[in-house]
Design a protein around this motif. Sequence first.
Motif, short mmCIF file in Angstrom:
data_model
loop_
_atom_site.label_atom_id
_atom_site.label_comp_id
_atom_site.label_asym_id
_atom_site.label_seq_id
_atom_site.Cartn_x
_atom_site.Cartn_y
_atom_site.Cartn_z
N ASP A 18 -14.41 63.02 19.24
CA ASP A 18 -15.55 62.34 18.60
C ASP A 18 -15.13 61.65 17.31
O ASP A 18 -15.48 60.50 17.07
CB ASP A 18 -16.68 63.33 18.29
N TRP A 19 -14.38 62.36 16.49
CA TRP A 19 -13.94 61.78 15.22
C TRP A 19 -13.10 60.53 15.47
O TRP A 19 -13.21 59.55 14.74
CB TRP A 19 -13.12 62.78 14.41
N LEU A 20 -12.25 60.59 16.50
CA LEU A 20 -11.34 59.49 16.78
C LEU A 20 -12.00 58.34 17.51
O LEU A 20 -11.35 57.35 17.85
CB LEU A 20 -10.11 60.00 17.54
N GLU A 21 -13.30 58.44 17.74
CA GLU A 21 -14.08 57.34 18.28
C GLU A 21 -14.93 56.68 17.20
O GLU A 21 -15.58 55.67 17.45
CB GLU A 21 -14.99 57.83 19.41
N ASP A 22 -14.94 57.24 16.01
CA ASP A 22 -15.74 56.72 14.91
C ASP A 22 -14.94 55.65 14.18
O ASP A 22 -13.89 55.95 13.59
CB ASP A 22 -16.11 57.87 13.97
N ASN A 23 -15.43 54.43 14.22
CA ASN A 23 -14.70 53.30 13.62
C ASN A 23 -14.45 53.49 12.13
O ASN A 23 -13.42 53.05 11.61
CB ASN A 23 -15.44 51.99 13.86
N GLU A 24 -15.38 54.12 11.43
CA GLU A 24 -15.20 54.34 9.99
C GLU A 24 -14.04 55.31 9.73
O GLU A 24 -13.29 55.15 8.76
CB GLU A 24 -16.49 54.88 9.38
N ILE A 25 -13.88 56.29 10.58
CA ILE A 25 -12.79 57.26 10.43
C ILE A 25 -11.46 56.64 10.84
O ILE A 25 -10.48 56.70 10.10
CB ILE A 25 -13.07 58.54 11.24
N ILE A 26 -11.42 56.02 12.02
CA ILE A 26 -10.14 55.50 12.51
C ILE A 26 -9.64 54.30 11.72
O ILE A 26 -8.46 53.99 11.79
CB ILE A 26 -10.17 55.21 14.03
N ALA A 27 -10.52 53.69 10.95
CA ALA A 27 -10.07 52.58 10.10
C ALA A 27 -9.01 53.05 9.10
O ALA A 27 -8.16 52.27 8.67
CB ALA A 27 -11.25 51.97 9.35
N TYR A 28 -9.04 54.33 8.75
CA TYR A 28 -8.11 54.89 7.77
C TYR A 28 -6.86 55.50 8.41
O TYR A 28 -5.95 55.91 7.73
CB TYR A 28 -8.79 55.96 6.93
N LEU A 29 -6.85 55.62 9.74
CA LEU A 29 -5.79 56.34 10.43
C LEU A 29 -4.81 55.40 11.13
O LEU A 29 -5.11 54.23 11.35
CB LEU A 29 -6.39 57.30 11.47
N ASN A 30 -3.70 55.96 11.52
CA ASN A 30 -2.69 55.23 12.29
C ASN A 30 -2.52 55.87 13.67
O ASN A 30 -1.44 55.96 14.20
CB ASN A 30 -1.34 55.26 11.55
N GLU A 31 -3.60 56.35 14.24
CA GLU A 31 -3.55 57.02 15.54
C GLU A 31 -3.40 56.00 16.67
O GLU A 31 -3.76 54.84 16.52
CB GLU A 31 -4.81 57.87 15.77
N GLU A 32 -2.91 56.48 17.80
CA GLU A 32 -2.75 55.63 18.98
C GLU A 32 -4.12 55.14 19.46
O GLU A 32 -5.11 55.85 19.35
CB GLU A 32 -2.13 56.43 20.13
N ASP A 33 -4.12 53.96 20.05
CA ASP A 33 -5.33 53.47 20.69
C ASP A 33 -5.66 54.39 21.87
O ASP A 33 -4.77 54.92 22.52
CB ASP A 33 -5.13 52.04 21.22
N ILE A 85 2.91 63.85 6.83
CA ILE A 85 1.65 64.58 6.92
C ILE A 85 0.53 63.59 7.20
O ILE A 85 0.50 62.50 6.65
CB ILE A 85 1.37 65.39 5.64
N VAL A 86 -0.34 63.99 8.10
CA VAL A 86 -1.56 63.23 8.40
C VAL A 86 -2.70 64.21 8.18
O VAL A 86 -2.69 65.32 8.71
CB VAL A 86 -1.57 62.73 9.86
N ILE A 87 -3.66 63.81 7.37
CA ILE A 87 -4.80 64.68 7.08
C ILE A 87 -6.09 63.88 7.26
O ILE A 87 -6.17 62.73 6.82
CB ILE A 87 -4.70 65.30 5.67
N THR A 88 -7.03 64.48 7.95
CA THR A 88 -8.29 63.81 8.24
C THR A 88 -9.45 64.79 8.08
O THR A 88 -9.40 65.88 8.66
CB THR A 88 -8.29 63.29 9.69
N ILE A 89 -10.44 64.41 7.32
CA ILE A 89 -11.72 65.13 7.33
C ILE A 89 -12.61 64.32 8.27
O ILE A 89 -12.99 63.20 7.97
CB ILE A 89 -12.34 65.23 5.92
N GLY A 90 -12.86 64.88 9.43
CA GLY A 90 -13.61 64.18 10.46
C GLY A 90 -15.11 64.21 10.27
O GLY A 90 -15.83 63.36 10.77
N ASP A 91 -15.59 65.21 9.54
CA ASP A 91 -17.02 65.30 9.25
C ASP A 91 -17.31 64.45 8.01
O ASP A 91 -17.07 64.87 6.89
CB ASP A 91 -17.40 66.76 9.02
N LYS A 92 -17.80 63.25 8.24
CA LYS A 92 -17.97 62.28 7.14
C LYS A 92 -18.95 62.75 6.07
O LYS A 92 -18.86 62.33 4.93
CB LYS A 92 -18.42 60.93 7.69
#
Length: 164
Positions: A18-33, A85-92
């Motif tokens: 779910d987090w990785l489908e949120d455009n606001e979250i993934i805008a900050y990440l370098n995750e795979e499509d 290191i990759v760190i993500t707070i998925g709960d906006k």
Amino acid sequence: MITLRQDIFTEDALKIADWLEDNEIIAYLNEEDQISDQIRHMVNTSNLPIYNQIFNQRGLFYLICLHGESIGYVKFVPKSKGHEIVITIGDKELWGQGYGKTALKKALSEAFFSLRYEKIEAKIKPMNKRSLFMFEHIGFESGESSGEIHHLSMDMNTFLKKAA
């Protein structure tokens, strides 16, 4: 209380998707499509009760938990000169409340004291000003940067002096 947890259950994997489908979250990440599609496919096609071995294939993966509930993740990706290191707070709703900073400190303690990593690198997009400030505030030092990515790093000695 923020803790790091390595056990990744079905509910956690679906939260990550779910987090990785949120455009606001993934805008900050370098995750795979399509990574969220891959996670959902994995959950839908397996009977696994726990997904640690899958999430740890490209480096160590930890969930960031607040009172036992996953709110984000930290992963350590092996690189030629250390670990990224990759760190993500998925709960906006929890952004800007210090949970990322607390999780980062715990992750660095794990990296330097338990895992015995010598150097941690971070790559942060310039638009992610909060993360940039957090990493610099904790003591990461700027390295070479392009217009698209800021490169920062910290070694164990710096961690002991500044962050611990």
